[in-house]
Design a protein around this motif. Structure first.
Motif: not given
Length: 250
Positions: A67-68, A246
């Motif tokens: 996510n980062e 994701l």
């Protein structure tokens, strides 16, 4: 320190624990900074003879926080923090030992290549899934892995990104000793404590001699990989791979 990296020092051993259990110890920029700061403190501390790193909760690390990474892809200059950690790690002059349980993925696997000893549970698994994410190897793994296991095997591991089980990693020389599940930390600590009792200057000089031949090559690999990695973060292949990863996790 980061909320997700803990440190304690006992009997000359600095113990660093990746403690983000709900995310399988995925590493954030704050964690990279905390690790770099801890290693730099250890370099200048006469109280620290050896550093041991391990993960909490049954896994070593699932690698970079994806996510980062999606955010970093929009501003690759933020990668500077992780590159600083890799430079500090690769130049670290004191013995570095890892205790590995469960998964060691991405940078969780490549950082082990910089360790002087790796003790792993028989259930541990290493994975280098950079190409699958549209990226390239990092942490000088494009240099260190072929040096350790040969070009053909390194190519297979880095290109296909399949898990390497602990027994195979041991046979290839990526792991020093195997132990039963849940025992890697205690085994790593025993080795760390034993090394901490040895003559400090002799240990430092000996590690320096062992690392001397590849020292410049490792730093060159870090620079090459860093440039390519930063470029790949902007690529459509990486964006598609991140999105697929994701969505699959959801």
């Amino acid at each position: 320190m980061s909320d997700f990296v803990t440190e304690r020092i006992e009997s000359g051993v600095q113990v660093l624990c990746l403690d983000r259990v709900d995310k399988k110890n995925a590493i954030t920029l704050d964690m990279y900074q905390a690790l770099a700061d801890a290693l730099q403190r250890a370099e200048s501390s006469s109280d620290i003879k050896v550093t041991l790193i391990h993960g909490a909760g049954g896994d070593f690390s699932s690698g970079n926080d994806i996510n980062e990474f999606v955010q970093i892809a929009q501003a690759p200059e933020k990668m500077a923090v992780s590159l600083t950690f890799l430079q500090v790690l690769s130049r670290y002059t004191k013995p570095l030992i890892a205790g590995v349980e469960g998964k060691a993925v991405g940078v969780g696997a490549t950082m082990l290549l910089h360790c002087d000893m790796v003790l792993a549970s028989r259930e541990a698994r290493l994975q280098f899934p950079f190409v699958q994410l549209g990226l390239v190897p990092e942490a000088a793994s494009s240099y260190l892995l072929p040096q350790l296991i040969g070009h053909q095997k390194a190519f297979e591991i880095l290109m296909l990104g399949d898990f390497v089980d602990a027994q195979s990693a041991h046979e290839m020389g990526l792991v020093n000793h195997l132990c039963e599940e849940g025992e890697s930390y205690q085994l790593a600590l025993r080795y760390a404590e034993k090394i901490a009792t040895l003559p400090v200057e002799a240990v430092a000089l000996s590690k320096g001699l062992l690392k001397a031949n590849g020292k410049d090559d490792v730093q060159s690999a870090l620079v090459r990989e860093g440039k390519n990695f930063k470029d790949r973060l902007r690529s459509s292949e990486a964006h598609q791979a991140f999105s697929a990863f994701l969505n699959r996790n959801k």
